[in-house]
Design a protein around this motif. Structure first.
Motif, PDB file in Angstrom:
ATOM      1  N   LEU A   4     -36.085  61.107  35.727  1.00 40.79           N
ATOM      2  CA  LEU A   4     -37.499  61.051  35.149  1.00 40.79           C
ATOM      3  C   LEU A   4     -38.514  60.586  36.475  1.00 40.79           C
ATOM      4  N   ALA A  25     -39.451  64.446  32.467  1.00 40.13           N
ATOM      5  CA  ALA A  25     -38.056  64.416  32.381  1.00 40.13           C
ATOM      6  C   ALA A  25     -37.689  65.929  33.131  1.00 40.13           C
ATOM      7  N   VAL A  29     -35.582  65.839  26.603  1.00 38.33           N
ATOM      8  CA  VAL A  29     -34.791  64.421  25.934  1.00 38.33           C
ATOM      9  C   VAL A  29     -35.450  64.382  24.290  1.00 38.33           C
ATOM     10  N   TYR A  33     -35.733  60.281  22.308  1.00 33.93           N
ATOM     11  CA  TYR A  33     -34.892  59.558  23.188  1.00 33.93           C
ATOM     12  C   TYR A  33     -35.528  58.906  24.360  1.00 33.93           C
ATOM     13  N   LEU A  34     -36.703  58.368  24.240  1.00 37.36           N
ATOM     14  CA  LEU A  34     -37.219  58.000  25.391  1.00 37.36           C
ATOM     15  C   LEU A  34     -37.971  56.411  25.009  1.00 37.36           C
ATOM     16  N   THR A  70     -40.123  67.349  27.321  1.00 33.59           N
ATOM     17  CA  THR A  70     -40.029  66.723  28.920  1.00 33.59           C
ATOM     18  C   THR A  70     -41.166  65.992  29.229  1.00 33.59           C
ATOM     19  N   CYS A  89     -40.135  54.377  32.287  1.00 34.62           N
ATOM     20  CA  CYS A  89     -39.511  55.113  31.195  1.00 34.62           C
ATOM     21  C   CYS A  89     -38.086  55.054  31.412  1.00 34.62           C
ATOM     22  N   GLN A  91     -34.672  57.328  29.660  1.00 31.33           N
ATOM     23  CA  GLN A  91     -34.132  58.292  28.454  1.00 31.33           C
ATOM     24  C   GLN A  91     -32.932  57.948  28.030  1.00 31.33           C
ATOM     25  N   TYR A  92     -32.542  58.305  27.063  1.00 32.79           N
ATOM     26  CA  TYR A  92     -31.075  57.840  26.067  1.00 32.79           C
ATOM     27  C   TYR A  92     -30.627  59.091  25.345  1.00 32.79           C
TER      28      TYR A  92
END
Lengths: 108, 122
Positions: A4, A25, A29, A33-34, A70, A89, A91-92
């Protein structure tokens, strides 16, 4: 792993202004998922936004998140003195969870 | 009020071990996965490890895999991080953080402790 990249590194604004922070990203993501966090000096991060646009409990509507794929944005309207901090930030969408390097929002 | 209080940090020589602990209160501990996230002062955040509500699943960053072990005690509302074979690059502020669900799958972190500082140096 997903990298990221946040921009700008530092943003200098005045109270009452609108801040626009970017998180890009290295791969998609999705639109959900952020997350975004605020971190003040000497304090732990504090959750602001998850699911790209859902405000965490107690977060004022001056904070808004948007984006998908992204490119993601955190917008802070009508800046107040307590908003000047570092924002990062996260991401997951996939493991390992990764974070951006942060944007420092400073008083101009 | 959710509270997460870390302890166990300190100065340790390279190659030695250290055990961190996080005491949780203010919520039903076994309803949530727990994680450790670290931050080199002035730098970004790095997820280190996570554990599911019942210890059935764990996850580790590649940088610590095989050296760190996460565990939890739901009777005591604590989550620990056993750190072995420490390296200079493990020097950081270690935060305990709560995931929003029971599983250890990647999620956001909705509550954080204040952190405990680990310094690895000879």
């Amino acid at each position: 792993e997903i990298v990221l990249t946040q921009s700008p590194g530092t943003l200098s604004l005045s109270p009452g202004d609108t801040a626009t922070l970017s998180c890009r990203a290295s791969q998609s993501v999705s639109s959900r998922y952020l997350a975004w966090y605020q971190q003040k000096p000497g304090q732990a991060p504090s959750l602001l936004i998850y699911g790209a646009s859902i405000r965490a409990t107690g977060i004022p509507d001056r904070f808004s998140g948007s984006g998908s794929g992204t490119d993601f944005t955190l917008t802070i309207s009508r800046l107040e003195p307590e908003d000047f901090a570092v924002y990062c930030c996260q991401q997951y969408v996939s493991s390992p969870i990764t974070f951006g390097q942060g944007t420092r929002l400073e008083i101009k | 009020e959710v509270q997460l209080v870390e302890s166990g940090g300190g100065l340790v020589q390279p190659g030695r071990s250290l055990r961190l602990s996080c005491a949780a209160s203010g919520f039903t501990f076994d309803d949530y996965a727990m994680h450790w996230v670290r931050q080199v002062p002035g730098k970004g955040l790095e997820w280190v490890s996570g554990i599911s509500w019942n210890s059935g699943s764990t996850g580790y960053a590649d940088s610590v895999k095989g050296r760190f072990t996460i565990s939890r005690d739901n009777a005591k509302n604590t989550v620990d991080l056993q750190m072995n074979s420490l390296r200079a690059e493990d020097t950081a502020l270690y935060y305990c953080a709560r995931g929003p669900v029971v599983s250890v799958r990647p999620m956001w972190f909705d509550n954080w402790g204040q952190g405990t500082l680990v310094t690895v140096s000879s």
